[in-house]
Motif scaffolding. Structure first.
Motif: not given
Lengths: 113, 111
Positions: A103-104, B30-39, B41-48, B83-91
């Motif tokens: 959590x960020x 077996x753990x993959x995350x998607x985050x959204x980041x607006x300009x 701003x911080x990272x917002x968790x979208x999906x786990x 929906x305009x933003x930067x989207x990150x995946x992370x694992x």
């Protein structure tokens, strides 16, 4: 609401002048992380604490230090900021290791003049 | 070395269109995350995504995970400007604590 709080949200410092960024959490999470994120890049992990155990990433410059006086608080100290240290600094927490969601906080934007 | 290949890095699309962002990762996870980041701003968790075949949907976004192919996708349906933003995946891979991030996809949705 349980959350991760960072202060200040914006910090301006002068080249070489030490600065401290603060992170607090009400989630009671064991693990706290500090990330550096430069413009148009992914977050880069600087270090993390598991409880009181400090873990430094191999490529984190010595200029960066951290303190965690208790479960709730964690500080990032930049001893002599350079122009290249200007970035967004993100604090994150998780309840444990092993693939648990992080959590960020809202981040601190650091400007170095 | 742990790697995440995210593509495209830049995506400009019109409102109402569909598109998919791809995230390939280099080791078993077996753990993959998607985050959204607006300009600014911080990272917002979208999906786990926690298991092979996992699919999650929230509004116009749907994420899926194929652990055998080491691939996750983020599908955008009928895009809107918000929906305009930067989207990150992370694992997590090869380490218990460290998230490995993709480079991010800068999504711009044009009217």
């Amino acid at each position: 609401d349980a959350m991760v709080i960072q202060n200040p949200r914006y910090q301006v410092t002068q080249f070489g002048k030490p600065v401290t960024l603060s992170c607090s959490q009400t989630l009671n999470h064991n693990v706290m992380y500090w990330y550096q994120q430069k413009s148009s890049q992914a977050p880069k992990l600087l270090f993390h604490y598991y409880d009181k155990d400090f873990n430094n990433e191999a490529d984190t410059p010595d200029n960066f230090q951290s303190r965690r006086p208790n479960t709730s608080f964690c500080f990032l100290d930049i001893r002599s900021p350079g122009l290249g240290d200007a970035a967004m600094y993100l604090c994150a927490t998780s309840s444990r290791y092993r693939g648990v969601e992080q959590f960020f906080g809202p981040g601190t934007r650091l400007t170095v003049l | 070395e742990l790697k995440v290949e995210q593509n495209p890095l830049f995506l400009s699309m019109q409102e109402g269109k569909n598109y998919t962002i791809y995230c390939n990762y280099s080791t078993t996870s077996d753990r993959l995350y998607w985050y959204r980041q607006d300009p600014g701003k911080s990272l917002e968790s979208l999906f786990v995504l926690l298991s092979n075949g996992a699919v999650k949907q929230e509004g116009r976004l749907m994420a899926s995970l194929d652990t055998k192919a080491r691939l996750s996708t983020l599908h955008i349906t009928a895009a809107v400007h918000d929906l305009s933003a930067t989207y990150f995946c992370a694992f997590f891979g090869g380490s218990n604590y460290k998230l490995t991030f993709g480079k991010g996809t800068l999504l711009t949705v044009n009217p």
